[in-house]
Design an enzyme around this catalytic site. Structure first.
Site, PDB file in Angstrom:
ATOM      1  N   PHE A   1       0.830  -1.218   0.000  1.00 38.58           N
ATOM      2  CA  PHE A   1       0.000   0.000   0.000  1.00 38.58           C
ATOM      3  C   PHE A   1       0.863   1.266   0.000  1.00 38.58           C
ATOM      4  O   PHE A   1       0.464   2.300  -0.531  1.00 38.58           O
ATOM      5  CB  PHE A   1      -0.928   0.001   1.228  1.00 38.58           C
TER       6      PHE A   1
ATOM      7  N   VAL B   1       0.844  -9.194  -2.773  1.00 34.39           N
ATOM      8  CA  VAL B   1      -0.440  -9.106  -2.062  1.00 34.39           C
ATOM      9  C   VAL B   1      -1.084 -10.490  -2.161  1.00 34.39           C
ATOM     10  O   VAL B   1      -1.390 -10.959  -3.253  1.00 34.39           O
ATOM     11  CB  VAL B   1      -1.340  -8.025  -2.688  1.00 34.39           C
TER      12      VAL B   1
ATOM     13  N   HIS C   1      -8.626  -7.592   4.122  1.00 28.84           N
ATOM     14  CA  HIS C   1      -8.593  -6.412   3.249  1.00 28.84           C
ATOM     15  C   HIS C   1      -7.727  -6.634   2.013  1.00 28.84           C
ATOM     16  O   HIS C   1      -7.155  -5.707   1.472  1.00 28.84           O
ATOM     17  CB  HIS C   1      -8.198  -5.152   4.014  1.00 28.84           C
TER      18      HIS C   1
END
Ligand SMILES: O=c1[nH]c(NC[C@H](O)[C@H](O)[C@H](O)CO)c([N+](=O)[O-])c(=O)[nH]1
Length: 154
Positions: free
Chosen positions: A57, A81, A88
């Site tokens: 992020f 990821v 999330h």
């Protein structure tokens, strides 16, 4: 005319690599793959800066800052990821992609998307030097071509 970047003329090209520490057993292998490829194509060690960030992020804002410094011809963004059992995953995965895209558009410096988005660790490891290859190495080649295209033609 056809304007194409070259991967053989890397003299003088400077690169930044932004790499996320989250899932480091994957991202470190992606980084190694990228650095090996830069070496193979004669990019000088001192022309590569590696910047570590906590998670994927955080890649976008750092890539944009590095782009605006005008010190680099291209910025390679590396992360992993993994959905696994995190809630999330979608939020992070979608924000990372738009973050890297915006960094490139806002800074005018090519930002290459080398962030794996996988269902599980096995998939990720397979793409970080496993049987599916190394996405870090592939993206380093993309970074060289884009850097060369911009430096010579755009
Ligand atoms: O790089 C990753 N960051 C992840 N989260 C951290 C995120 O990148 C930020 O560092 C955090 O949200 C703080 O801003 C991940 N998941 O949560 O699943 C992940 O799989 N990969």
């Amino acid at each position: 005319r056809h304007l194409v970047g070259s991967v053989t003329k890397t003299q003088g090209l400077r690169f930044a690599v932004v790499v996320a520490r989250f899932n480091e057993i994957v991202t470190r292998q992606l980084l190694e793959g990228a650095l090996d490829t830069f070496r193979k194509y004669s990019v000088n060690e001192e022309d590569i800066d590696v910047v570590w960030v906590p998670g994927s992020f955080e890649i976008g804002i750092v890539a944009e800052r590095l782009g605006k410094s005008r010190n680099y011809h291209a910025i390679l963004c590396i992360g992993a990821v993994i959905r696994g059992d995190t809630t999330h995953y979608d939020a992070v995965a979608n924000s990372v992609a738009s973050g890297v895209l915006s960094a490139g558009l806002n800074s005018g410096v090519p930002c290459i998307f080398g962030v794996l988005t996988c269902e599980d660790m096995d998939q990720a490891l397979n793409r970080a030097g496993g049987k599916s290859g190394n996405k870090g190495a592939e993206c380093a080649l993309t970074a060289i071509e884009m850097a060369s295209l911009f430096d010579h033609h755009l």
